[in-house]
Design an enzyme around this catalytic site. Structure first.
Site, mmCIF file in Angstrom:
data_model
loop_
_atom_site.group_PDB
_atom_site.id
_atom_site.type_symbol
_atom_site.label_atom_id
_atom_site.label_comp_id
_atom_site.label_asym_id
_atom_site.label_seq_id
_atom_site.Cartn_x
_atom_site.Cartn_y
_atom_site.Cartn_z
ATOM 1 N N GLU A 15 35.158 23.923 5.672
ATOM 2 C CA GLU A 15 35.048 24.078 7.130
ATOM 3 C C GLU A 15 36.339 24.663 7.695
ATOM 4 O O GLU A 15 37.344 24.808 7.000
ATOM 5 C CB GLU A 15 34.775 22.729 7.799
ATOM 6 C CG GLU A 15 33.313 22.457 8.120
ATOM 7 C CD GLU A 15 32.780 23.309 9.263
ATOM 8 O OE1 GLU A 15 33.520 24.207 9.757
ATOM 9 O OE2 GLU A 15 31.621 23.110 9.648
ATOM 10 N N ASN A 143 29.598 21.627 16.668
ATOM 11 C CA ASN A 143 29.796 22.862 15.920
ATOM 12 C C ASN A 143 29.859 24.058 16.865
ATOM 13 O O ASN A 143 29.673 23.933 18.079
ATOM 14 C CB ASN A 143 28.663 23.066 14.898
ATOM 15 C CG ASN A 143 28.989 22.487 13.539
ATOM 16 O OD1 ASN A 143 30.088 22.682 13.012
ATOM 17 N ND2 ASN A 143 28.048 21.763 12.946
ATOM 18 N N ASP A 190 25.591 26.030 12.387
ATOM 19 C CA ASP A 190 26.842 25.358 12.061
ATOM 20 C C ASP A 190 27.959 26.082 12.814
ATOM 21 O O ASP A 190 27.820 26.364 13.996
ATOM 22 C CB ASP A 190 27.069 25.341 10.548
ATOM 23 C CG ASP A 190 27.951 24.180 10.105
ATOM 24 O OD1 ASP A 190 29.149 24.180 10.451
ATOM 25 O OD2 ASP A 190 27.457 23.266 9.420
#
Length: 283
Positions: A15, A143, A190
């Site tokens: 991430e 997100n 996402d």
């Protein structure tokens, strides 16, 4: 366009990719592994922490503002030392940090979520010139935090709703008015990033791809990557036209793991579009 593996370090939950424009380096996180990674001269460097870390913005050539499970801290790239800046839901053992990005006005937006994705446990906060303020609450999986080039619009999402939202910003970068739906059916959205032309690039979790939307919300194209769980894109490289995409191995069934050895790697696709430079955080 074809993708390639930029870094073959396997992240359980890759991430927060961020191209540092002064160092000319990509930084990214493995949230579940509690690690920060970067590459220097084709070598991967890793820092290990004792709590979840997930996102960062750059402050100067050697300093990042880094979000962790309980705080925002500065991180010295040269020494590996951290220095506490402010608490981030430190009194709530349910949550951790997740997606975040610096805004054009010098602030830093950071989302939280439940460690087990508890329903509506998360929030989005903004750190701006010395203080942290909560912006939005009752979010399950924060997100897609990113910003239009003119600094007048912020985007974010709750992955659980399958919608990407947008909200107008004032001259100081604070939201005014209510968020509205930008993409109604976003296919498991996402992380996202906005390019220099204002197009939003969203990693679609579980789809091996990133989707590009125009500022009006029209699907313009898809870019494939080699990891099923694409988690977040970032623009970088020498001329800002390479799209980097983190992926995850987390909770993948054995059958999917057997299909590829690249789940969890960072992928890159060259000459995709001209990205914005990542904005500096002003402490």
């Amino acid at each position: 366009m074809s993708y390639y593996v930029y870094d073959d370090t396997k992240c359980e939950l890759g991430e927060g990719p961020m191209w540092h424009p002064l160092c000319n380096q990509l930084f990214w996180f493995d949230i579940m592994g509690m690690r920060l990674h970067t590459r220097v001269d084709d070598e991967t460097l890793t820092w290990q922490f004792d709590e979840y870390v997930s996102a960062a913005g750059w402050v100067d050539e050697n300093t990042l503002l880094m979000a962790s499970e309980t705080s925002l801290s500065t991180f010295d790239i040269e020494t590996g030392e951290t220095s506490f800046v402010c608490a981030l839901e430190a009194d709530n053992p349910v949550t951790r940090s997740n997606d975040g990005r610096a805004d054009p006005q010098g602030g830093f937006w950071i989302g939280t979520m439940g460690k087990q994705a508890e329903d509506k446990a998360g929030s989005i906060h903004r750190y701006y010139r010395g203080s942290l303020r909560k912006l939005f609450g009752d979010i399950t999986i924060t997100n897609s935090i990113c910003f239009s080039p003119d600094g007048k619009t912020a985007y974010f999402c709750d992955t659980a709703t399958d919608q990407i939202m947008r909200v107008a910003l004032n001259d100081d970068g604070w939201p005014h008015g209510k968020p509205e739906v930008f993409i109604a059916n976003a296919n498991n959205p996402d992380g996202s990033v906005v390019d220099a032309a204002g197009n939003l690039w969203n990693a679609q979790w579980g789809s091996y791809r990133v989707c590009c939307y125009s500022p009006e919300g029209e699907v313009l194209r898809y870019v494939d990557v080699g990891g099923m769980q694409s988690s977040c894109p970032a623009f970088g490289g020498a001329d800002g036209t390479t799209l980097f995409v983190t992926t995850a191995q987390q909770n993948l069934p054995e059958a999917d793991l057997e299909k590829s050895d690249d789940h969890g790697c960072v992928f890159a696709v060259d000459d995709v579009a001209k990205g914005q430079k990542e904005h500096r955080v002003i402490l």
